[in-house]
Design an enzyme around this catalytic site. Structure first.
Site, PDB file in Angstrom:
ATOM      1  N   ASP A 194      -3.992  -1.171   3.892  1.00 33.65           N
ATOM      2  CA  ASP A 194      -3.149  -1.534   2.870  1.00 33.65           C
ATOM      3  C   ASP A 194      -2.522  -2.863   3.237  1.00 33.65           C
ATOM      4  O   ASP A 194      -2.366  -3.252   4.188  1.00 33.65           O
ATOM      5  CB  ASP A 194      -2.151  -0.396   2.586  1.00 33.65           C
ATOM      6  N   ASP A 202      -2.862   1.359  -8.091  1.00 26.04           N
ATOM      7  CA  ASP A 202      -1.679   2.426  -8.081  1.00 26.04           C
ATOM      8  C   ASP A 202      -1.357   3.093  -9.167  1.00 26.04           C
ATOM      9  O   ASP A 202      -0.868   3.998  -9.214  1.00 26.04           O
ATOM     10  CB  ASP A 202      -0.291   1.587  -7.484  1.00 26.04           C
TER      11      ASP A 202
HETATM   12  C1  GLA Z   1       0.496   1.141  -1.813  1.00 25.19           C
HETATM   13  C2  GLA Z   1      -0.799   2.078  -2.134  1.00 25.19           C
HETATM   14  C3  GLA Z   1      -0.608   3.591  -2.302  1.00 25.19           C
HETATM   15  C4  GLA Z   1       0.292   4.157  -1.041  1.00 25.19           C
HETATM   16  C5  GLA Z   1       1.342   3.173  -0.813  1.00 25.19           C
HETATM   17  C6  GLA Z   1       2.109   3.679   0.390  1.00 25.19           C
HETATM   18  O1  GLA Z   1       1.083   1.234  -2.690  1.00 25.19           O
HETATM   19  O2  GLA Z   1      -1.643   1.425  -3.019  1.00 25.19           O
HETATM   20  O3  GLA Z   1      -1.608   4.239  -2.374  1.00 25.19           O
HETATM   21  O4  GLA Z   1      -0.646   3.933   0.051  1.00 25.19           O
HETATM   22  O5  GLA Z   1       1.110   2.021  -0.730  1.00 25.19           O
HETATM   23  O6  GLA Z   1       3.237   2.671   0.552  1.00 25.19           O
END
Ligand code: GLA
Length: 732
Positions: free
Chosen positions: A481, A551
């Protein structure tokens, strides 16, 4: 084997060609590299498109020449630079010792190689055998500074694709500074193009935007340090009448995960001039004598049959020749991820029942998301401390991983390797690892900061920590990420004169770190992520065969996000999960079936607490999982067609067809219901008209020609957001 690249010595014309496309360039007046043509294949070139000589006011002529009919300003070219009398936006700007940025590039020579050389340190498309591509490298030189530009063009034998990149070599005696260097330029004559781009925002990625290109300079760029949610590194130029299945489309995808700039300039003679490369904002690369600079690559696709064919060419190229992972041909595991199920509020005991339920439902992998490391109970701490959080896993991570494996599931783990929290052991020990400008307070975003990844020492630290975790061999997958963009651009190891290199060195550092992980752990499935789909680019595809698309997990918002994503990236690269209703991001209530149909567009997963589901929904998950296992080979790896867009209509429809045309999956989502709905039909495409296909649900049989010409009536149902998925198999 036919040659793919010919050089006509007499007329000084290069012809790159295969059965589908031709690309032509010539050397005009013995020294200027001109663009002649890119489009549908022609067998032979007989000089029709040579540059007509016209005396144009305010378009000056070659230095020292009395010929007023030859101008580098009106000539369609392959590479324009600052300082010559070409008023187009330059592809390259190089500052020299005398302070000037003037270059005058002339043709020096060429080389044809029957392969595709690697781009060291950068992701790139590749070949699997020598015969499948040839590469032309044309060298242009600026005689005064002795700076050379090697323009590289690769043509694949069986694809409507040319790849482009540039290497700059300093053959002079003095250092120079590259202030801008595009990876490619192309100039089109007599086209009335529209642009298609994929702008967006966090949780609102890759909306399809189509605009007329009028006279002027149009820029689509990111200078956030990443390829970004805000502007995907992609551009298509299309004729006004081009639609999904018909019309000319030129697609350009940048194989790079940092700042980018796509410039489209329609000039005074209605010519369309395009530059694509690293954004020149805060870019300044010092090139010492004998040093070279390699630009990232651009993938160029030509389609004579609309956007679908353009996308299919990208899908096949990225899948076959950019993604390297051993997973690229394996069906992707159905996963459950605990992020939207628990956020940070979990421990081993709370997670085990989710794992148990996942097993019962046929799910194949459990992914432990953010919050398993350091002392992370919220998003304010611990980034950079990749050690298990003992409070949540008192018996250690291996113990929990073993539990997951004992249930027959694979185990996946979340990392955010590029980041640091102030509240972390890493920061206490190495505050200088945090990217910041000396004497200034750096800006937080999500209360976190970016690591100075241009420095090897920083990368080594993160690699060693990740290696510690991964070397247990209990981890099958990682989610990589990145939850903020770069700011406070500065690299502690560089002198002040070289701070313009930081953005690019960051990306090179990131690629180095990824390469080390991929190299040491070839069995690891890596899913890319950046606050959802903020780094969905062809560069990342080289390391990450799949990427979390957004997201925003709401099925209706996802229709547009996934539609835009599909313009460039293959379905198998896009992960898509069923989450709760009302949706966590926008509060929308959608039927469970619709959430499943939309998530099955990509690699299916679940992003909810399985233990909290109703009996009916639990049953529905089981059925969805079983259904998906039957169709995923076709949906993940079949030929993909967009049929209807929810951005421009009340429906979204897409279809995948197996390569042998024996199987197809069609999905149709109707957005809003109506008391008096119009009857609508969806016509399938890409089937064999001679074959008969059986609907796997109703067992009714239809001819391929019927399905394509008559189509199917869309169901008339009450209620918003209804979806239907069809699965047909050939029976002949
Ligand atoms: C990002 C990702 C999510 C999750 C969060 C965790 O926003 O896209 O899917 O993993 O981080 O902090």
């Amino acid at each position: 084997m036919n040659q793919l690249i010919n050089f006509d010595e007499k007329n000084k014309v290069f012809h790159l060609h295969n059965d589908q496309i031709s690309y032509l360039l010539s050397i005009e007046d013995g020294k200027t590299l001109a663009h002649l043509y890119f489009g549908k294949a022609i067998k032979e070139y007989h000089g029709q498109l040579r540059y007509p000589r016209v005396d144009r006011g305010f378009s000056g002529n070659l230095p020292g020449s009395l010929d007023r009919t030859f101008s580098r300003d009106s000539l369609p070219k392959e590479y324009s630079t600052a300082g010559e009398i070409d008023y187009h936006t330059p592809a390259a700007v190089v500052r020299q010792k005398d302070g000037s940025n003037a270059l005058f590039l002339t043709y020096e020579g060429y080389k044809i190689v029957d392969e595709k050389p690697d781009l060291k340190g950068l992701p790139h498309s590749f070949v699997e055998n020598k015969d499948e591509a040839e590469t032309l490298i044309v060298t242009l030189i600026d005689e005064k500074s002795k700076v050379k530009f090697e323009l590289s063009y690769t043509i694949y034998r069986d694809r409507p694709v040319i790849t482009r990149s540039v290497r700059v070599v300093n053959d002079g005696n003095d250092a120079v500074n590259i202030e801008k260097v595009a990876s490619m330029q192309i100039d089109f004559v007599d086209r009335n193009f529209e642009s298609i781009t994929l702008p967006g925002a966090h949780a609102h990625e890759r909306r399809v935007e189509r605009s007329k290109i009028n006279q002027g300079i149009h820029v689509y760029a990111s200078h956030r340090g990443t390829s970004s949610h805000q502007m995907n590194p992609f551009l298509a130029l299309v004729d006004p009448e081009t639609i999904e299945c018909t019309g000319d489309a030129y697609g350009f995808a940048f194989v790079y995960s940092g700042n980018h700039k796509f410039e489209v300039e329609k000039d005074q003679f209605a010519q369309t001039h395009v530059n694509i490369g690293i954004d020149d904002f805060n870019f300044n690369w010092e090139l010492k004598p004998e040093a070279s600079f390699q630009t990232p690559e651009v993938l160029m696709v030509y389609s004579d049959q609309g956007l679908n064919k353009m996308s299919q060419a990208f899908h096949s190229l990225i899948h076959d020749r950019v993604i390297r992972s051993k997973y690229k041909d394996q069906v992707r595991p159905i996963l459950v991820n605990n992020w939207e199920a628990t956020y940070f509020d979990f421990n081993e005991d709370k997670l085990k029942p989710i794992v148990d339920d996942a097993k019962e439902m046929g799910i194949e992998m459990f992914v432990l998301d953010d919050g398993w490391f350091g002392h992370r109970d919220d998003d304010n701490s611990s980034l950079g401390d990749w050690k298990v959080f003992k409070k949540k896993f008192p018996n250690g991570l291996d113990h929990f991983a073993d539990y997951v494996h004992q249930q027959g599931l694979k185990f996946g783990l979340w990392f955010e390797p590029e980041m640091i929290s102030i509240d972390s052991d890493l920061y206490k020990k190495h505050p200088d690892y945090l990217m910041h400008v000396p004497g200034r307070t750096p800006s937080p975003s999500r209360n976190q900061y970016v690591l100075d990844l241009g420095r090897k020492e920083v990368r080594d630290n993160i690699f060693d920590q990740m290696d510690q975790i991964l070397s247990s061999n209990k981890i099958n997958y990682i989610k990589w990420d990145m939850n903020r963009h770069l700011s406070d651009i500065y690299e502690a190891d560089l002198p002040s004169s070289r701070q313009g290199e930081v953005y690019h060195r960051y990306v090179l550092g990131l690629y180095d770190l990824l390469e080390r992980i991929v190299d040491k752990y070839p069995d690891l499935l890596i899913e890319g992520c950046s606050g959802g789909g903020g780094r969905f680019d062809a560069g990342m595809a080289y390391y990450n065969p799949q990427i979390w698309a957004s997201d925003d997990s709401d099925a209706i918002d996802r229709l547009s996000i996934q539609y835009g994503t599909s313009l460039v990236y293959p379905q198998s690269m896009m992960t898509s999960h069923v989450s709760v209703s009302p949706n966590e991001q926008n509060g929308r209530i959608t039927p469970f079936n619709t959430r499943g149909v939309v998530a099955m567009w990509g690699d299916l997963g679940y992003e909810l607490d399985l233990t909290k589901m109703s009996k009916e929904d639990r049953q529905a998950v089981k059925e969805q999982v079983a259904e998906y296992k039957k169709i995923r080979k076709v949906t993940q790896y079949g030929t993909f067609y967009r049929l209807k867009s929810a951005q421009t209509s009340n429906q979204c429809a897409w279809e995948t067809v197996s390569l042998d045309k024996n199987e197809t999956v069609l999905s149709v989502v109707r957005v809003m219901a109506s008391a008096q709905p119009d009857l609508t039909k969806t016509k399938l495409v890409g089937l064999d008209p001679q074959k008969h296909y059986e609907d796997q649900e109703t067992h009714e049989v239809y001819g391929g020609d019927e399905l394509m010409n008559l189509g199917l009536y869309d169901p008339v149902e009450r209620g918003d957001f209804k979806a239907k998925m069809y699965h047909f198999k050939a029976i002949d």
